[in-house]
Design a protein around this motif. Structure first.
Motif, PDB file in Angstrom:
ATOM      1  N   PRO A  11       0.828  -1.214   0.000  1.00  0.00           N
ATOM      2  CA  PRO A  11       0.000   0.000   0.000  1.00  0.00           C
ATOM      3  C   PRO A  11       0.864   1.266   0.000  1.00  0.00           C
ATOM      4  O   PRO A  11       1.923   1.311   0.626  1.00  0.00           O
ATOM      5  CB  PRO A  11      -0.816  -0.113   1.277  1.00  0.00           C
ATOM      6  CG  PRO A  11      -0.142  -1.128   2.105  1.00  0.00           C
ATOM      7  CD  PRO A  11       0.652  -2.006   1.201  1.00  0.00           C
ATOM      8  N   THR A  12       0.401   2.263  -0.702  1.00  0.00           N
ATOM      9  CA  THR A  12       1.137   3.533  -0.774  1.00  0.00           C
ATOM     10  C   THR A  12       0.680   4.502   0.313  1.00  0.00           C
ATOM     11  O   THR A  12       1.358   5.484   0.583  1.00  0.00           O
ATOM     12  CB  THR A  12       0.929   4.192  -2.146  1.00  0.00           C
ATOM     13  OG1 THR A  12      -0.459   4.384  -2.357  1.00  0.00           O
ATOM     14  CG2 THR A  12       1.516   3.321  -3.254  1.00  0.00           C
ATOM     15  N   GLN A  13      -0.489   4.230   0.926  1.00  0.00           N
ATOM     16  CA  GLN A  13      -1.009   5.070   1.993  1.00  0.00           C
ATOM     17  C   GLN A  13      -1.315   4.172   3.189  1.00  0.00           C
ATOM     18  O   GLN A  13      -1.646   3.008   3.022  1.00  0.00           O
ATOM     19  CB  GLN A  13      -2.302   5.754   1.557  1.00  0.00           C
ATOM     20  CG  GLN A  13      -2.177   6.604   0.331  1.00  0.00           C
ATOM     21  CD  GLN A  13      -3.556   7.094  -0.109  1.00  0.00           C
ATOM     22  OE1 GLN A  13      -4.498   7.083   0.646  1.00  0.00           O
ATOM     23  NE2 GLN A  13      -3.647   7.531  -1.355  1.00  0.00           N
ATOM     24  N   PRO A  14      -1.236   4.715   4.388  1.00  0.00           N
ATOM     25  CA  PRO A  14      -1.585   3.882   5.553  1.00  0.00           C
ATOM     26  C   PRO A  14      -3.090   3.572   5.544  1.00  0.00           C
ATOM     27  O   PRO A  14      -3.909   4.425   5.178  1.00  0.00           O
ATOM     28  CB  PRO A  14      -1.211   4.747   6.752  1.00  0.00           C
ATOM     29  CG  PRO A  14      -1.094   6.132   6.226  1.00  0.00           C
ATOM     30  CD  PRO A  14      -0.793   6.041   4.759  1.00  0.00           C
ATOM     31  N   PHE A  15      -3.415   2.353   5.925  1.00  0.00           N
ATOM     32  CA  PHE A  15      -4.814   1.934   5.948  1.00  0.00           C
ATOM     33  C   PHE A  15      -5.265   1.761   7.391  1.00  0.00           C
ATOM     34  O   PHE A  15      -4.668   1.001   8.154  1.00  0.00           O
ATOM     35  CB  PHE A  15      -4.997   0.615   5.201  1.00  0.00           C
ATOM     36  CG  PHE A  15      -6.388   0.059   5.322  1.00  0.00           C
ATOM     37  CD1 PHE A  15      -7.439   0.646   4.652  1.00  0.00           C
ATOM     38  CD2 PHE A  15      -6.651  -1.035   6.130  1.00  0.00           C
ATOM     39  CE1 PHE A  15      -8.728   0.150   4.770  1.00  0.00           C
ATOM     40  CE2 PHE A  15      -7.929  -1.541   6.250  1.00  0.00           C
ATOM     41  CZ  PHE A  15      -8.972  -0.941   5.568  1.00  0.00           C
TER      42      PHE A  15
END
Length: 151
Positions: A11-15
């Motif tokens: 993932p490129t963004q925190p989830f």
């Protein structure tokens, strides 16, 4: 049979999962009583553990505990099955079984064999209407058939 495995990207963004605020709706039990309203049967005292083993453990009813003073109550998909406890069982004027439809008939029969519960196959005159006939711990007759689940 061929199987393919594909690696997932990082993932490129925190989830961060978000809590669902909608009220939880529990799933209904898969057992169905062939009746149009709640069913009232009788049972003797001291058989609650055996009744739970059959109705909750094998048939997959849900035990209702909110109304514990009203006897033993189980929830099916469509109605409640209520057992009133009597020291001396009332005399019944018929021997009609309580008819149940379950989606797991083969598993149920296997469980009956494992628990040494006596039952009898009843052949229907129409294909797919075979039933397993047995008595619960209080002596009530049950007729259990396979239910096709359509979703």
């Amino acid at each position: 049979m061929l199987s393919f495995c594909m690696e997932l990207d990082e993932p490129t963004q925190p989830f961060l999962p978000v809590k669902d605020r909608r009220p939880h709706v529990p799933e209904k039990p898969l057992v169905r009583v062939v009746a149009i309203e709640d069913v009232h049967l009788s049972c003797t005292p001291g058989v609650e553990k055996e009744m739970n083993r059959l109705y909750v453990g094998l048939l997959k009813f849900e035990r209702v505990t909110e109304q514990a003073s009203a006897g033993i109550i189980y929830r099916a998909e469509n109605v409640l099955l209520r057992f009133e406890v009597y020291e001396d069982l009332p005399v019944r004027d018929d021997l009609r079984p309580l008819l149940l439809e379950i989606p797991h008939l083969n598993e149920f029969v296997h469980s009956l064999d494992e628990n040494a519960i006596v039952y009898e196959w009843q052949k229907g005159i129409i294909a797919g209407t075979d039933a397993v006939m047995l008595r619960d711990p209080s002596g009530n007759w049950l007729g259990v058939t396979l239910r096709a689940i359509v979703r």
